[in-house]
Design a protein around this motif. Structure first.
Motif, PDB file in Angstrom:
ATOM      1  N   LYS A 227      27.287 -21.877  25.062  1.00  0.00           N
ATOM      2  CA  LYS A 227      27.905 -22.968  24.313  1.00  0.00           C
ATOM      3  C   LYS A 227      26.983 -23.235  23.131  1.00  0.00           C
ATOM      4  O   LYS A 227      25.761 -23.331  23.296  1.00  0.00           O
ATOM      5  CB  LYS A 227      28.021 -24.211  25.190  1.00  0.00           C
ATOM      6  N   LEU A 228      27.532 -23.338  21.926  1.00  0.00           N
ATOM      7  CA  LEU A 228      26.707 -23.432  20.726  1.00  0.00           C
ATOM      8  C   LEU A 228      26.980 -24.726  19.957  1.00  0.00           C
ATOM      9  O   LEU A 228      28.111 -25.204  19.905  1.00  0.00           O
ATOM     10  CB  LEU A 228      26.963 -22.228  19.810  1.00  0.00           C
ATOM     11  N   LEU A 229      25.926 -25.262  19.361  1.00  0.00           N
ATOM     12  CA  LEU A 229      26.036 -26.460  18.535  1.00  0.00           C
ATOM     13  C   LEU A 229      25.423 -26.203  17.165  1.00  0.00           C
ATOM     14  O   LEU A 229      24.523 -25.372  17.015  1.00  0.00           O
ATOM     15  CB  LEU A 229      25.310 -27.643  19.176  1.00  0.00           C
ATOM     16  N   SER A 230      25.906 -26.934  16.176  1.00  0.00           N
ATOM     17  CA  SER A 230      25.255 -26.944  14.867  1.00  0.00           C
ATOM     18  C   SER A 230      24.228 -28.076  14.857  1.00  0.00           C
ATOM     19  O   SER A 230      24.234 -28.949  15.736  1.00  0.00           O
ATOM     20  CB  SER A 230      26.286 -27.173  13.760  1.00  0.00           C
ATOM     21  N   ILE A 231      23.348 -28.069  13.863  1.00  0.00           N
ATOM     22  CA  ILE A 231      22.391 -29.172  13.731  1.00  0.00           C
ATOM     23  C   ILE A 231      23.151 -30.480  13.531  1.00  0.00           C
ATOM     24  O   ILE A 231      22.793 -31.522  14.092  1.00  0.00           O
ATOM     25  CB  ILE A 231      21.430 -28.922  12.551  1.00  0.00           C
ATOM     26  N   GLN A 232      24.214 -30.423  12.747  1.00  0.00           N
ATOM     27  CA  GLN A 232      25.048 -31.600  12.518  1.00  0.00           C
ATOM     28  C   GLN A 232      25.554 -32.183  13.833  1.00  0.00           C
ATOM     29  O   GLN A 232      25.471 -33.393  14.074  1.00  0.00           O
ATOM     30  CB  GLN A 232      26.230 -31.218  11.621  1.00  0.00           C
ATOM     31  N   GLU A 233      26.043 -31.330  14.724  1.00  0.00           N
ATOM     32  CA  GLU A 233      26.578 -31.783  16.006  1.00  0.00           C
ATOM     33  C   GLU A 233      25.473 -32.258  16.937  1.00  0.00           C
ATOM     34  O   GLU A 233      25.648 -33.230  17.684  1.00  0.00           O
ATOM     35  CB  GLU A 233      27.371 -30.651  16.660  1.00  0.00           C
ATOM     36  N   MET A 234      24.328 -31.589  16.900  1.00  0.00           N
ATOM     37  CA  MET A 234      23.211 -31.989  17.751  1.00  0.00           C
ATOM     38  C   MET A 234      22.788 -33.425  17.466  1.00  0.00           C
ATOM     39  O   MET A 234      22.517 -34.211  18.380  1.00  0.00           O
ATOM     40  CB  MET A 234      22.030 -31.033  17.550  1.00  0.00           C
ATOM     41  N   LEU A 235      22.742 -33.775  16.188  1.00  0.00           N
ATOM     42  CA  LEU A 235      22.321 -35.125  15.813  1.00  0.00           C
ATOM     43  C   LEU A 235      23.370 -36.168  16.186  1.00  0.00           C
ATOM     44  O   LEU A 235      23.036 -37.311  16.505  1.00  0.00           O
ATOM     45  CB  LEU A 235      22.029 -35.179  14.311  1.00  0.00           C
ATOM     46  N   LEU A 236      24.634 -35.763  16.156  1.00  0.00           N
ATOM     47  CA  LEU A 236      25.708 -36.701  16.481  1.00  0.00           C
ATOM     48  C   LEU A 236      25.778 -37.018  17.973  1.00  0.00           C
ATOM     49  O   LEU A 236      26.160 -38.126  18.363  1.00  0.00           O
ATOM     50  CB  LEU A 236      27.055 -36.139  16.007  1.00  0.00           C
ATOM     51  N   CYS A 237      25.419 -36.038  18.816  1.00  0.00           N
ATOM     52  CA  CYS A 237      25.561 -36.258  20.263  1.00  0.00           C
ATOM     53  C   CYS A 237      24.215 -36.316  20.986  1.00  0.00           C
ATOM     54  O   CYS A 237      24.156 -36.150  22.204  1.00  0.00           O
ATOM     55  CB  CYS A 237      26.455 -35.185  20.883  1.00  0.00           C
ATOM     56  N   LYS A 238      23.129 -36.555  20.259  1.00  0.00           N
ATOM     57  CA  LYS A 238      21.824 -36.614  20.913  1.00  0.00           C
ATOM     58  C   LYS A 238      21.744 -37.818  21.844  1.00  0.00           C
ATOM     59  O   LYS A 238      22.294 -38.887  21.564  1.00  0.00           O
ATOM     60  CB  LYS A 238      20.698 -36.659  19.879  1.00  0.00           C
ATOM     61  N   ASP A 239      21.050 -37.622  22.951  1.00  0.00           N
ATOM     62  CA  ASP A 239      20.868 -38.670  23.957  1.00  0.00           C
ATOM     63  C   ASP A 239      19.478 -39.271  23.767  1.00  0.00           C
ATOM     64  O   ASP A 239      18.485 -38.760  24.296  1.00  0.00           O
ATOM     65  CB  ASP A 239      21.019 -38.075  25.361  1.00  0.00           C
ATOM     66  N   VAL A 240      19.409 -40.348  22.999  1.00  0.00           N
ATOM     67  CA  VAL A 240      18.122 -40.963  22.672  1.00  0.00           C
ATOM     68  C   VAL A 240      17.431 -41.486  23.927  1.00  0.00           C
ATOM     69  O   VAL A 240      16.208 -41.400  24.066  1.00  0.00           O
ATOM     70  CB  VAL A 240      18.310 -42.095  21.640  1.00  0.00           C
ATOM     71  N   GLY A 241      18.217 -42.015  24.862  1.00  0.00           N
ATOM     72  CA  GLY A 241      17.644 -42.557  26.088  1.00  0.00           C
ATOM     73  C   GLY A 241      16.877 -41.511  26.873  1.00  0.00           C
ATOM     74  O   GLY A 241      15.767 -41.767  27.361  1.00  0.00           O
ATOM     75  N   ASP A 242      17.441 -40.318  26.995  1.00  0.00           N
ATOM     76  CA  ASP A 242      16.762 -39.256  27.735  1.00  0.00           C
ATOM     77  C   ASP A 242      15.533 -38.761  26.977  1.00  0.00           C
ATOM     78  O   ASP A 242      14.517 -38.424  27.588  1.00  0.00           O
ATOM     79  CB  ASP A 242      17.722 -38.088  27.987  1.00  0.00           C
ATOM     80  N   MET A 243      15.615 -38.730  25.658  1.00  0.00           N
ATOM     81  CA  MET A 243      14.462 -38.302  24.861  1.00  0.00           C
ATOM     82  C   MET A 243      13.305 -39.287  25.002  1.00  0.00           C
ATOM     83  O   MET A 243      12.138 -38.889  25.080  1.00  0.00           O
ATOM     84  CB  MET A 243      14.877 -38.142  23.394  1.00  0.00           C
ATOM     85  N   LEU A 244      13.621 -40.577  25.067  1.00  0.00           N
ATOM     86  CA  LEU A 244      12.579 -41.584  25.271  1.00  0.00           C
ATOM     87  C   LEU A 244      11.997 -41.491  26.680  1.00  0.00           C
ATOM     88  O   LEU A 244      10.791 -41.694  26.879  1.00  0.00           O
ATOM     89  CB  LEU A 244      13.146 -42.981  25.020  1.00  0.00           C
ATOM     90  N   ALA A 245      12.856 -41.169  27.654  1.00  0.00           N
ATOM     91  CA  ALA A 245      12.378 -41.009  29.030  1.00  0.00           C
ATOM     92  C   ALA A 245      11.415 -39.831  29.126  1.00  0.00           C
ATOM     93  O   ALA A 245      10.408 -39.885  29.847  1.00  0.00           O
ATOM     94  CB  ALA A 245      13.564 -40.805  29.971  1.00  0.00           C
ATOM     95  N   TYR A 246      11.713 -38.757  28.393  1.00  0.00           N
ATOM     96  CA  TYR A 246      10.829 -37.588  28.355  1.00  0.00           C
ATOM     97  C   TYR A 246       9.474 -37.957  27.757  1.00  0.00           C
ATOM     98  O   TYR A 246       8.422 -37.555  28.262  1.00  0.00           O
ATOM     99  CB  TYR A 246      11.495 -36.477  27.541  1.00  0.00           C
ATOM    100  N   ARG A 247       9.492 -38.756  26.696  1.00  0.00           N
ATOM    101  CA  ARG A 247       8.238 -39.188  26.071  1.00  0.00           C
ATOM    102  C   ARG A 247       7.450 -40.106  27.009  1.00  0.00           C
ATOM    103  O   ARG A 247       6.216 -40.048  27.055  1.00  0.00           O
ATOM    104  CB  ARG A 247       8.527 -39.895  24.745  1.00  0.00           C
ATOM    105  N   GLU A 248       8.161 -40.946  27.749  1.00  0.00           N
ATOM    106  CA  GLU A 248       7.501 -41.821  28.711  1.00  0.00           C
ATOM    107  C   GLU A 248       6.837 -41.000  29.813  1.00  0.00           C
ATOM    108  O   GLU A 248       5.723 -41.309  30.257  1.00  0.00           O
ATOM    109  CB  GLU A 248       8.525 -42.789  29.313  1.00  0.00           C
ATOM    110  N   GLN A 249       7.513 -39.934  30.231  1.00  0.00           N
ATOM    111  CA  GLN A 249       6.936 -39.048  31.244  1.00  0.00           C
ATOM    112  C   GLN A 249       5.667 -38.386  30.722  1.00  0.00           C
ATOM    113  O   GLN A 249       4.661 -38.278  31.440  1.00  0.00           O
ATOM    114  CB  GLN A 249       7.963 -37.987  31.639  1.00  0.00           C
ATOM    115  N   LEU A 250       5.699 -37.960  29.469  1.00  0.00           N
ATOM    116  CA  LEU A 250       4.504 -37.389  28.846  1.00  0.00           C
ATOM    117  C   LEU A 250       3.379 -38.424  28.798  1.00  0.00           C
ATOM    118  O   LEU A 250       2.220 -38.111  29.088  1.00  0.00           O
ATOM    119  CB  LEU A 250       4.821 -36.918  27.424  1.00  0.00           C
ATOM    120  N   PHE A 251       3.732 -39.649  28.431  1.00  0.00           N
ATOM    121  CA  PHE A 251       2.745 -40.724  28.333  1.00  0.00           C
ATOM    122  C   PHE A 251       2.028 -40.933  29.664  1.00  0.00           C
ATOM    123  O   PHE A 251       0.795 -41.028  29.723  1.00  0.00           O
ATOM    124  CB  PHE A 251       3.429 -42.020  27.892  1.00  0.00           C
TER     125      PHE A 251
END
Length: 266
Positions: A227-251
């Protein structure tokens, strides 16, 4: 866009405040980002920024004047990051080598040799209610917004300095309008659906780096089953909550490792 802003602000009183002894640093491009965080020490000195900020990176000599910039990341002692590159919110394994002038963001890389001037950025994406991952990769000199009007003209686009039509052939993708998101008369690398979607962060990075290596080595790497996405689509459907959770895990992991290191020293 400028006309819209003009009409919205028309008639609004504007005031100018003169700031004494001040400087303006513009960090709006990848080149400026690398310049101010690696080679140009002015901004770092004025704001007290560190080259290695809240990270685990045991392989950097303390007395070295030329360092990469590593932010909120965990790097294995066996990996190598060249001066002039920035790594942020990432994990790099022992068999990873990052060349100069690269930006690595939000990625988990277990094994790779990245060429100079590479940009790698991973995003959590929500598709049809499911959490997945996709990683964009391109060259710093790629013109993502350069667009053509017809499919027959996409040979004018370049990915890492290679004709985009040649890239599609290597990736086993057909040149058709469905390959692009958004306007069908503005076809560009920004709207090209070429970045694989995977169930894990590390898998998405490996897949995108696989397509890059295929271009560098001129060897086949099929994307037809992804399944393929463009950069345009990636930014439109990004899950900010999960990205913040990943950063919290790193922290939490970095904090734990730093405490362990401090206790061992004492």
């Amino acid at each position: 866009m400028r006309q819209k802003i003009f009409h919205l602000l028309k008639g609004t009183p504007l005031n100018v405040v003169v700031l004494n002894n001040s400087r303006f640093y513009h960090i709006g491009t990848t080149e400026e980002y690398l310049l101010h965080f690696t080679s140009n020490g002015s901004l770092q000195a004025e704001l007290g920024l560190q080259s290695i900020a809240f990270s685990v990176f045991p392989n950097v000599p303390e007395d070295s004047h030329e360092k990469p910039c590593v932010i909120h990341s965990i790097l294995n002692s066996g990996c190598c990051v060249a001066p002039g590159s920035v790594v942020e919110y990432s994990r790099l394994g022992p068999e990873v080598s990052i060349s100069e002038n690269c930006i690595i963001s939000g990625s988990v890389i277990e094994k790779a040799v990245l060429p100079p001037c590479s940009f790698v950025c991973s995003l959590s994406v929500e598709i049809n209610g499911h959490l997945e991952y996709s990683t964009m990769v391109f060259g710093m000199e790629d013109n993502l917004k350069n667009s053509v009007k017809t499919i027959s003209d996409i040979k004018m686009l370049q990915f890492f300095g290679v004709c985009f039509l040649t890239c599609l052939d290597i990736w086993n993708l057909k040149a058709m309008e469905e390959l692009f998101s958004g306007s069908k008369t503005q076809l560009s690398l920004w709207t090209a659906r070429i970045f694989p979607v995977c169930s894990s962060l590390s898998e998405s990075v490996a897949a995108s780096l696989g397509m890059l290596n295929a271009i560098r080595n001129h060897s086949p790497f099929s994307l037809s089953n992804f399944k393929l996405l463009s950069i345009q689509e990636m930014l439109l459907c990004k899950d900010v909550g999960d990205m913040l959770a990943y950063r919290e895990q790193l922290f939490l992991e970095i904090s734990s490792k730093r405490k362990q290191s401090d206790s061992e020293k004492s």
